[in-house]
Design an enzyme around this catalytic site. Structure first.
Site, PDB file in Angstrom:
ATOM      1  N   SER A  27      32.859 108.222  20.268  1.00 42.63           N
ATOM      2  CA  SER A  27      31.715 108.446  21.143  1.00 42.63           C
ATOM      3  C   SER A  27      32.108 109.402  22.255  1.00 42.63           C
ATOM      4  CB  SER A  27      31.254 107.114  21.750  1.00 42.63           C
ATOM      5  OG  SER A  27      30.330 107.310  22.810  1.00 42.63           O
ATOM      6  N   TYR A  66      33.227  99.328  26.276  1.00 43.94           N
ATOM      7  CA  TYR A  66      32.818 100.260  25.219  1.00 43.94           C
ATOM      8  C   TYR A  66      33.634 101.547  25.310  1.00 43.94           C
ATOM      9  CZ  TYR A  66      29.730 102.955  22.170  1.00 43.94           C
ATOM     10  OH  TYR A  66      29.227 103.723  21.145  1.00 43.94           O
ATOM     11  N   LYS A  96      36.341 103.211  22.514  1.00 44.10           N
ATOM     12  CA  LYS A  96      36.194 104.532  21.908  1.00 44.10           C
ATOM     13  C   LYS A  96      37.387 105.431  22.227  1.00 44.10           C
ATOM     14  CE  LYS A  96      32.387 103.518  19.868  1.00 44.10           C
ATOM     15  NZ  LYS A  96      32.341 103.399  18.396  1.00 44.10           N
TER      16      LYS A  96
END
EC number: 1.1.1.-
Length: 272
Positions: free
Chosen positions: A143, A156, A160
């Protein structure tokens, strides 16, 4: 399309998180390009529908459980005797807030999917590909959050960033076997994860995909008026899966972001 023009003709691919969004779009595109696709997901009904629509097969797979990922790879070997492409696409997000209120148990759950799931996929795909002796392509969904701050929650973003790191190290190890390992970092693609994030950030529970797409098109890329699509990411995955297209590319993070992470559009006036 003639078979000779199909970039994945007679290849076998596994796509985790293949039941919807980026995974489903990639499953369709891989199939159009000649691949046999195994859709690996926890969403059984949606996964079966995708698999049936493309002439592939579905396997229940919780990527946080190594045995499930190993079983998906074993299914490919039993059915087709080979594995050419592993797309580690499954992922999740959290309703995150301040680091000071972080729930470590929830972070561990996210890491078990987003990081451990990728490790499981690389591990078992590599074993199968080395045994097959034909090399292969392993692709992992990262991401833009893994590239810069302010684009995702702490956990998150951590997950990533970890993916980008392990892609480089495993590319280093597996290159001698002809196995390429790369990642894709989407940005501004209105998947369920992104739409839910916008609902939280904007405090608007009923925000829909079309509205999020409009916001991204206006503010989320250098290509004004254009948001990303799941098909954009699927095309990137096809490029990395194809030996003809990307046979000398490994350890690379292909950023599909409309230029967002390259520059700030708020300073465009300096070019006038």
């Amino acid at each position: 399309m003639a078979n000779s023009d199909k970039r994945l003709f007679e290849k076998v691919a596994i796509i985790t998180g293949g039941a919807r969004g980026i995974g489903a779009a990639t499953a369709r595109l891989f199939t159009e390009n000649g691949a046999y696709v195994i859709v690996a997901d926890i969403l059984e009904n949606e996964g079966i529908l995708v698999a049936e629509s493309i002439g592939g097969c579905y396997v229940h797979c919780d990527v946080s459980k190594e045995a499930d990922v190993e079983a998906a790879v074993e299914l490919a070997m039993r059915r087709k005797g080979r594995l050419d492409v592993m797309f580690n696409n499954a992922g999740m997000s959290l309703n995150e807030g301040s680091i000071m209120g972080m729930d470590v148990d929830m972070v561990n759950k996210l890491v078990s999917v987003n990081v451990n799931g990728v490790l499981h996929g690389i591990k078992h795909a590599a074993k199968a590909m080395i045994k097959g002796g034909r090399g292969g392509s392993i692709i992992c969904t990262s991401s833009s959050s893994g590239l810069m701050g302010g684009l995702g929650g702490h956990a998150y973003t951590l997950s990533k960033g970890a993916i980008n790191g392990v892609v480089r190290t495993t590319a280093c190890e597996l290159g001698s076997h002809g196995i390429r390992v790369n990642s894709i970092s989407p940005h501004g693609v209105p998947t369920d994860i992104l739409v839910n994030a916008y609902r939280k950030f904007l405090n608007h529970d009923k925000l829909n995909v079309a509205e999020v797409t409009d916001i991204i098109a206006e503010k989320g890329s250098l290509l004004t008026g254009r948001a990303g699509t799941v098909e954009d990411v699927a095309q990137a995955a096809l490029f990395l899966a194809s030996q003809e297209s990307s046979g000398f590319i490994t350890g690379h993070n292909l950023v599909v972001d409309g230029g967002y992470t390259s520059a700030t559009s708020t300073m465009r006036f300096i070019y006038n």
